[in-house]
Design an enzyme around this catalytic site. Structure first.
Site, mmCIF file in Angstrom:
data_model
loop_
_atom_site.group_PDB
_atom_site.id
_atom_site.type_symbol
_atom_site.label_atom_id
_atom_site.label_comp_id
_atom_site.label_asym_id
_atom_site.label_seq_id
_atom_site.Cartn_x
_atom_site.Cartn_y
_atom_site.Cartn_z
ATOM 1 N N GLU A 106 -2.492 -7.087 0.293
ATOM 2 C CA GLU A 106 -1.049 -7.197 0.066
ATOM 3 C C GLU A 106 -0.443 -5.818 0.246
ATOM 4 O OE1 GLU A 106 -2.680 -8.227 -3.129
ATOM 5 O OE2 GLU A 106 -2.945 -10.276 -2.397
ATOM 6 N N TYR A 118 -2.002 -1.132 9.239
ATOM 7 C CA TYR A 118 -2.736 -2.408 9.193
ATOM 8 C C TYR A 118 -2.548 -3.189 10.500
ATOM 9 C CZ TYR A 118 -3.101 -1.476 4.138
ATOM 10 O OH TYR A 118 -3.358 -0.919 2.907
HETATM 11 C C1 LIG Z 1 -0.272 4.665 4.745
HETATM 12 C C2 LIG Z 1 -1.170 5.919 4.729
HETATM 13 C C3 LIG Z 1 -2.473 5.538 4.027
HETATM 14 C C4 LIG Z 1 -1.448 6.360 6.169
HETATM 15 O O1 LIG Z 1 -2.393 7.418 6.105
HETATM 16 P P1 LIG Z 1 -2.587 8.480 7.316
HETATM 17 O O2 LIG Z 1 -3.911 9.102 7.124
HETATM 18 O O3 LIG Z 1 -1.413 9.367 7.390
HETATM 19 O O4 LIG Z 1 -2.588 7.501 8.580
HETATM 20 P P2 LIG Z 1 -3.212 7.815 10.030
HETATM 21 O O5 LIG Z 1 -2.867 9.198 10.428
HETATM 22 O O6 LIG Z 1 -4.643 7.415 10.037
HETATM 23 O O7 LIG Z 1 -2.382 6.817 10.940
HETATM 24 C C5 LIG Z 1 -2.944 5.576 11.412
HETATM 25 C C6 LIG Z 1 -1.823 4.664 11.855
HETATM 26 O O8 LIG Z 1 -0.987 4.323 10.741
HETATM 27 C C7 LIG Z 1 0.378 4.239 11.138
HETATM 28 N N1 LIG Z 1 1.143 5.276 10.449
HETATM 29 C C8 LIG Z 1 0.655 6.242 9.641
HETATM 30 N N2 LIG Z 1 1.671 6.987 9.135
HETATM 31 C C9 LIG Z 1 2.815 6.465 9.637
HETATM 32 C C10 LIG Z 1 4.203 6.766 9.476
HETATM 33 N N3 LIG Z 1 4.618 7.761 8.670
HETATM 34 N N4 LIG Z 1 5.106 5.994 10.099
HETATM 35 C C11 LIG Z 1 4.708 4.964 10.885
HETATM 36 N N5 LIG Z 1 3.419 4.627 11.101
HETATM 37 C C12 LIG Z 1 2.489 5.372 10.472
HETATM 38 C C13 LIG Z 1 0.393 4.447 12.637
HETATM 39 O O9 LIG Z 1 0.230 3.159 13.249
HETATM 40 C C14 LIG Z 1 -0.859 5.285 12.861
HETATM 41 O O10 LIG Z 1 -1.395 5.128 14.143
HETATM 42 P P3 LIG Z 1 -1.002 6.188 15.312
HETATM 43 O O11 LIG Z 1 -1.410 7.521 14.799
HETATM 44 O O12 LIG Z 1 -1.807 5.733 16.474
HETATM 45 O O13 LIG Z 1 0.466 6.051 15.471
HETATM 46 C C15 LIG Z 1 -0.488 7.122 4.002
HETATM 47 O O14 LIG Z 1 0.834 7.245 4.471
HETATM 48 C C16 LIG Z 1 -0.476 7.009 2.492
HETATM 49 O O15 LIG Z 1 -1.398 7.463 1.815
HETATM 50 N N6 LIG Z 1 0.597 6.411 1.926
HETATM 51 C C17 LIG Z 1 0.705 6.239 0.484
HETATM 52 C C18 LIG Z 1 -0.252 5.181 -0.032
HETATM 53 C C19 LIG Z 1 0.031 3.807 0.585
HETATM 54 O O16 LIG Z 1 1.175 3.376 0.690
HETATM 55 N N7 LIG Z 1 -1.059 3.081 0.940
HETATM 56 C C20 LIG Z 1 -0.972 1.769 1.562
HETATM 57 C C21 LIG Z 1 -0.840 0.666 0.609
HETATM 58 S S1 LIG Z 1 -2.302 0.435 -0.371
#
Ligand SMILES: CC(C)(COP(=O)(O)OP(=O)(O)OC[C@H]1O[C@@H](n2cnc3c(N)ncnc32)[C@H](O)[C@@H]1OP(=O)(O)O)[C@@H](O)C(=O)NCCC(=O)NCCS
Length: 149
Positions: A106, A118
């Site tokens: 979720e 995702y």
């Molecule tokens: C969501 C989260 C886990 C992404 O972590 P991250 O290590 O920065 O992500 P990545 O660098 O591996 O990015 C992978 C993909 O995610 C998406 N993504 C990551 N950050 C993004 C942003 N700020 N805006 C849009 N897409 C994003 C993209 O599709 C990206 O792929 P791409 O690099 O080919 O465009 C991070 O923003 C986070 O910790 N957020 C707070 C916690 C949270 O909301 N967790 C999810 C719900 S449990």
């Protein structure tokens, strides 16, 4: 990106997981919740390290043939470098190897970075749970992905 090592968490990682949790979620879980997760037979926490620094984690459950992702987060200083993508790929791999055929999760409707993460990994929204989150009544998207293809 510097070399990333992804491995199961231990009790010594709880403080770093908590730091990331506090930076990442509106209603962060407590350290004791994560300590409990390390004891539950069906629960896992995997962590990502760059050198000695813990930069991300994923908490998930493996229940019969289903993977359920509870939380994935990257430390704000290390976002946008592919950490979550690598951790998610790793978790999907672990689930496949243990015989899971379905992955579920979720996510808050407003959480665009997570939804993009995702979707990029093949998850699709199949349902909306109205006012699912108790802290502010936000809707949850229920996302699924098959693991057998
Ligand atoms: C969501 C989260 C886990 C992404 O972590 P991250 O290590 O920065 O992500 P990545 O660098 O591996 O990015 C992978 C993909 O995610 C998406 N993504 C990551 N950050 C993004 C942003 N700020 N805006 C849009 N897409 C994003 C993209 O599709 C990206 O792929 P791409 O690099 O080919 O465009 C991070 O923003 C986070 O910790 N957020 C707070 C916690 C949270 O909301 N967790 C999810 C719900 S449990």
């Amino acid at each position: 990106m510097q070399d990333l090592v992804i491995e199961p968490a231990s009790n010594g990682d709880i403080d770093s997981i908590d730091e990331i949790e506090q930076h990442s979620f509106k209603s962060p879980w407590s350290k004791s919740t994560f300590e409990g997760e390390l004891l539950r037979e069906w629960a896992r926490i995997d962590v990502a390290r760059m050198g000695t620094r813990l930069v991300g984690f994923c908490n998930y459950w493996l229940v019969t043939t289903e993977l359920h992702i509870l939380a994935i987060a990257t430390h704000p200083d290390f976002r946008g470098q592919g950490v979550a993508r690598a951790v998610l790929d790793h978790v999907l791999d672990v689930a496949k190897k243990t015989g899971c055929s379905l992955a579920t999760l979720e996510v808050r409707r407003s959480n665009r970075p997570a939804i993009a993460l995702y979707e990029r990994a093949g998850f699709k929204t199949v349902h909306v749970r109205a006012r699912y989150y108790q802290d502010d009544g936000e809707d949850a998207l229920v996302m699924l992905r098959g693991l057998t293809e």
